[in-house]
Scaffold this motif. Sequence first.
Motif, PDB file in Angstrom:
ATOM      1  N   GLU A  79      37.228  -2.690 -33.031  1.00 53.79           N
ATOM      2  CA  GLU A  79      36.244  -2.690 -31.978  1.00 53.79           C
ATOM      3  C   GLU A  79      35.318  -3.849 -31.952  1.00 53.79           C
ATOM      4  O   GLU A  79      35.070  -4.760 -30.988  1.00 53.79           O
ATOM      5  N   LEU A  80      34.768  -3.986 -33.054  1.00 50.30           N
ATOM      6  CA  LEU A  80      33.797  -5.208 -33.292  1.00 50.30           C
ATOM      7  C   LEU A  80      34.226  -6.580 -33.218  1.00 50.30           C
ATOM      8  O   LEU A  80      33.610  -7.406 -32.760  1.00 50.30           O
ATOM      9  N   CYS A  81      35.494  -6.833 -33.835  1.00 53.34           N
ATOM     10  CA  CYS A  81      35.970  -7.942 -33.684  1.00 53.34           C
ATOM     11  C   CYS A  81      36.732  -8.496 -32.504  1.00 53.34           C
ATOM     12  O   CYS A  81      36.563  -9.393 -31.863  1.00 53.34           O
ATOM     13  N   LEU A  82      37.372  -7.306 -31.709  1.00 57.46           N
ATOM     14  CA  LEU A  82      37.929  -7.697 -30.661  1.00 57.46           C
ATOM     15  C   LEU A  82      37.212  -7.668 -29.296  1.00 57.46           C
ATOM     16  O   LEU A  82      37.424  -8.012 -28.244  1.00 57.46           O
ATOM     17  N   THR A  83      35.938  -7.285 -29.371  1.00 58.10           N
ATOM     18  CA  THR A  83      34.966  -7.349 -28.373  1.00 58.10           C
ATOM     19  C   THR A  83      34.093  -8.495 -28.766  1.00 58.10           C
ATOM     20  O   THR A  83      33.344  -9.130 -27.836  1.00 58.10           O
ATOM     21  N   ALA A  84      33.921  -8.972 -30.123  1.00 64.38           N
ATOM     22  CA  ALA A  84      32.950  -9.795 -30.429  1.00 64.38           C
ATOM     23  C   ALA A  84      31.485  -9.553 -29.909  1.00 64.38           C
ATOM     24  O   ALA A  84      30.768 -10.494 -29.615  1.00 64.38           O
ATOM     25  N   ARG A  85      31.111  -8.111 -29.890  1.00 61.92           N
ATOM     26  CA  ARG A  85      30.027  -7.830 -29.520  1.00 61.92           C
ATOM     27  C   ARG A  85      28.821  -7.952 -30.429  1.00 61.92           C
ATOM     28  O   ARG A  85      29.286  -8.151 -31.811  1.00 61.92           O
ATOM     29  N   THR A  86      27.568  -8.082 -30.334  1.00 63.86           N
ATOM     30  CA  THR A  86      26.624  -8.199 -31.118  1.00 63.86           C
ATOM     31  C   THR A  86      26.162  -6.788 -31.464  1.00 63.86           C
ATOM     32  O   THR A  86      25.635  -5.781 -30.782  1.00 63.86           O
ATOM     33  N   VAL A  87      26.058  -6.518 -32.966  1.00 59.03           N
ATOM     34  CA  VAL A  87      25.316  -5.211 -33.481  1.00 59.03           C
ATOM     35  C   VAL A  87      24.043  -5.772 -33.875  1.00 59.03           C
ATOM     36  O   VAL A  87      23.753  -6.749 -34.764  1.00 59.03           O
ATOM     37  N   GLY A  88      22.928  -4.834 -33.568  1.00 66.20           N
ATOM     38  CA  GLY A  88      21.473  -4.854 -34.011  1.00 66.20           C
ATOM     39  C   GLY A  88      21.524  -4.303 -35.312  1.00 66.20           C
ATOM     40  O   GLY A  88      22.256  -3.466 -35.844  1.00 66.20           O
ATOM     41  N   ALA A  89      20.201  -4.573 -35.867  1.00 64.57           N
ATOM     42  CA  ALA A  89      20.064  -3.904 -37.223  1.00 64.57           C
ATOM     43  C   ALA A  89      20.043  -2.385 -37.199  1.00 64.57           C
ATOM     44  O   ALA A  89      20.693  -2.046 -38.323  1.00 64.57           O
ATOM     45  N   ALA A  90      19.612  -1.639 -36.299  1.00 65.06           N
ATOM     46  CA  ALA A  90      19.772  -0.108 -36.248  1.00 65.06           C
ATOM     47  C   ALA A  90      21.225   0.254 -36.399  1.00 65.06           C
ATOM     48  O   ALA A  90      21.468   1.018 -37.322  1.00 65.06           O
ATOM     49  N   GLU A  91      22.027  -0.339 -35.491  1.00 60.04           N
ATOM     50  CA  GLU A  91      23.387   0.096 -35.592  1.00 60.04           C
ATOM     51  C   GLU A  91      23.877  -0.268 -36.776  1.00 60.04           C
ATOM     52  O   GLU A  91      24.951   0.489 -37.479  1.00 60.04           O
ATOM     53  N   ALA A  92      23.499  -1.582 -37.449  1.00 57.16           N
ATOM     54  CA  ALA A  92      24.094  -1.819 -38.514  1.00 57.16           C
ATOM     55  C   ALA A  92      23.903  -1.149 -39.666  1.00 57.16           C
ATOM     56  O   ALA A  92      24.737  -0.867 -40.810  1.00 57.16           O
ATOM     57  N   ALA A  93      22.628  -0.468 -39.912  1.00 56.51           N
ATOM     58  CA  ALA A  93      22.407   0.535 -40.822  1.00 56.51           C
ATOM     59  C   ALA A  93      23.318   1.751 -40.626  1.00 56.51           C
ATOM     60  O   ALA A  93      23.732   2.113 -41.642  1.00 56.51           O
ATOM     61  N   GLN A  94      23.552   2.089 -39.493  1.00 61.09           N
ATOM     62  CA  GLN A  94      24.336   3.214 -39.071  1.00 61.09           C
ATOM     63  C   GLN A  94      25.801   3.372 -39.692  1.00 61.09           C
ATOM     64  O   GLN A  94      26.434   3.960 -40.085  1.00 61.09           O
ATOM     65  N   LEU A  95      26.110   1.806 -39.347  1.00 65.77           N
ATOM     66  CA  LEU A  95      27.888   1.387 -39.651  1.00 65.77           C
ATOM     67  C   LEU A  95      27.709   1.223 -41.155  1.00 65.77           C
ATOM     68  O   LEU A  95      28.544   0.687 -41.633  1.00 65.77           O
ATOM     69  N   ARG A  96      26.587   1.307 -41.846  1.00 64.38           N
ATOM     70  CA  ARG A  96      26.720   0.907 -43.222  1.00 64.38           C
ATOM     71  C   ARG A  96      26.903  -0.528 -43.687  1.00 64.38           C
ATOM     72  O   ARG A  96      27.290  -0.937 -44.649  1.00 64.38           O
ATOM     73  N   LEU A  97      26.548  -1.305 -42.555  1.00 66.09           N
ATOM     74  CA  LEU A  97      26.638  -2.909 -42.831  1.00 66.09           C
ATOM     75  C   LEU A  97      25.392  -3.346 -43.260  1.00 66.09           C
ATOM     76  O   LEU A  97      25.317  -4.383 -43.718  1.00 66.09           O
ATOM     77  N   ALA A  98      24.381  -2.530 -43.613  1.00 72.70           N
ATOM     78  CA  ALA A  98      22.939  -2.735 -44.123  1.00 72.70           C
ATOM     79  C   ALA A  98      22.749  -1.574 -45.091  1.00 72.70           C
ATOM     80  O   ALA A  98      22.826  -0.300 -44.759  1.00 72.70           O
ATOM     81  N   GLU A  99      22.345  -2.001 -46.231  1.00 73.52           N
ATOM     82  CA  GLU A  99      22.026  -0.869 -47.299  1.00 73.52           C
ATOM     83  C   GLU A  99      20.303  -0.517 -46.840  1.00 73.52           C
ATOM     84  O   GLU A  99      20.180   0.584 -47.134  1.00 73.52           O
ATOM     85  N   LEU A 100      19.744  -1.621 -46.110  1.00 73.17           N
ATOM     86  CA  LEU A 100      18.390  -1.498 -45.776  1.00 73.17           C
ATOM     87  C   LEU A 100      17.895  -2.136 -44.654  1.00 73.17           C
ATOM     88  O   LEU A 100      18.603  -3.294 -44.503  1.00 73.17           O
ATOM     89  N   VAL A 101      17.138  -1.565 -43.693  1.00 71.54           N
ATOM     90  CA  VAL A 101      16.418  -2.310 -42.683  1.00 71.54           C
ATOM     91  C   VAL A 101      15.098  -2.348 -42.768  1.00 71.54           C
ATOM     92  O   VAL A 101      14.523  -1.405 -42.967  1.00 71.54           O
ATOM     93  N   VAL A 102      14.500  -3.668 -42.686  1.00 75.48           N
ATOM     94  CA  VAL A 102      12.874  -3.562 -42.912  1.00 75.48           C
ATOM     95  C   VAL A 102      12.475  -4.396 -41.915  1.00 75.48           C
ATOM     96  O   VAL A 102      13.030  -5.300 -41.448  1.00 75.48           O
ATOM     97  N   PRO A 103      11.095  -4.386 -41.458  1.00 72.80           N
ATOM     98  CA  PRO A 103      10.385  -5.304 -40.578  1.00 72.80           C
ATOM     99  C   PRO A 103      10.554  -6.775 -41.239  1.00 72.80           C
ATOM    100  O   PRO A 103      10.480  -6.621 -42.274  1.00 72.80           O
ATOM    101  N   ALA A 104      10.615  -7.529 -40.354  1.00 70.32           N
ATOM    102  CA  ALA A 104      11.113  -8.960 -40.711  1.00 70.32           C
ATOM    103  C   ALA A 104      10.077  -9.584 -41.439  1.00 70.32           C
ATOM    104  O   ALA A 104      10.535 -10.152 -42.508  1.00 70.32           O
TER     105      ALA A 104
END
Length: 258
Positions: free
Chosen positions: A175-200
């Motif tokens: 889904e991510l590759c074939l739509t080439a959509r953008t994933v924000g930080a909150a969703e990235a955390a849900q998808l485990r693409l981030a171990e940690l999300v912090v204020p910039a």
Amino acid sequence: MSIPDADLTAAGLALNVEGAVATVTLSRPDRRNAMTPAMWRGLARIGAEIPDHVRVVVVRGAGPSFCAGIDLRMFTAEGVPGEPRNPDPREPGFDERIAGFQAGYMWLRSPSFVSVAAVQGHAIGAGFQLALACDLRVLADDARLCMKEPALGLVPDLTGTKPLVEIVGLARAVELCLTARTVGAAEAAQLRLAELVVPAAELDAAVSDLVAGLLSTDTAAARETKALLRQAAGNTLEQQAAAERAAQARLLRARTSG
Ligand code: ACO
């Protein structure tokens, strides 16, 4: 390390090795750290020469974006000054050339150290794949990830497809590759693409804390453990149990003989 600073600067990179921590910075902020073959060659060279005592490699981007992906001038007639045009599969050496680019990413999996991507702003295409090549990802809350390649008529070929599937699963990766959509930080955390999300503003401090934690364990045990964890998915339970025994024996033998 014997890489002259001038060579790194010319490749759009900076390297700082302080004790057991190497920090690699993509340093073309005016172009949002867009990547050229020179940058990929520079990354591969850093990987080949990283000192043995390094236990953590932090990969970061200067400026507002982690990395805007391949330098789009590679696809234009004028190209990137000093670089051959994008590889053409009708010409000999196509496979070797892409493998050379991939070498800039492969080394980040080495069991010698833990690689950490510190991602703020955009991580697009080749830049998203660089973050995926790292063991861990710490994201600023303004991070935006996108596997843009299929939208540009390309496949992601910088070693990103395997970690993406391993992290998010096949269906979500499709889904991510074939739509080439953008994933924000909150969703990235849900998808485990981030171990940690912090204020910039807290990204550097959060990475420093993580690095301190990673340095708190025994060096040899950490290296053997990372090697074990990386092979776990491809092993049966019996193979993995045998690998654990062998690793423990190696570790303890090295300790008593040293
Ligand atoms: N290649 C070359 N130059 C780039 C790239 C790129 N990938 N990305 C940004 N730049 C340049 C821009 O042309 C601009 O140059 P200029 O100041 O001379 O006009 C400068 O960097 C700043 O870019 P802006 O677009 O003004 O910055 P902004 O922060 O608004 O947007 C963003 C950043 C979203 C990353 C945007 O630049 C963008 O979409 N870039 C292209 C992303 C892309 O499609 N990458 C390829 C992915 S596929 C792959 O990597 C294989």
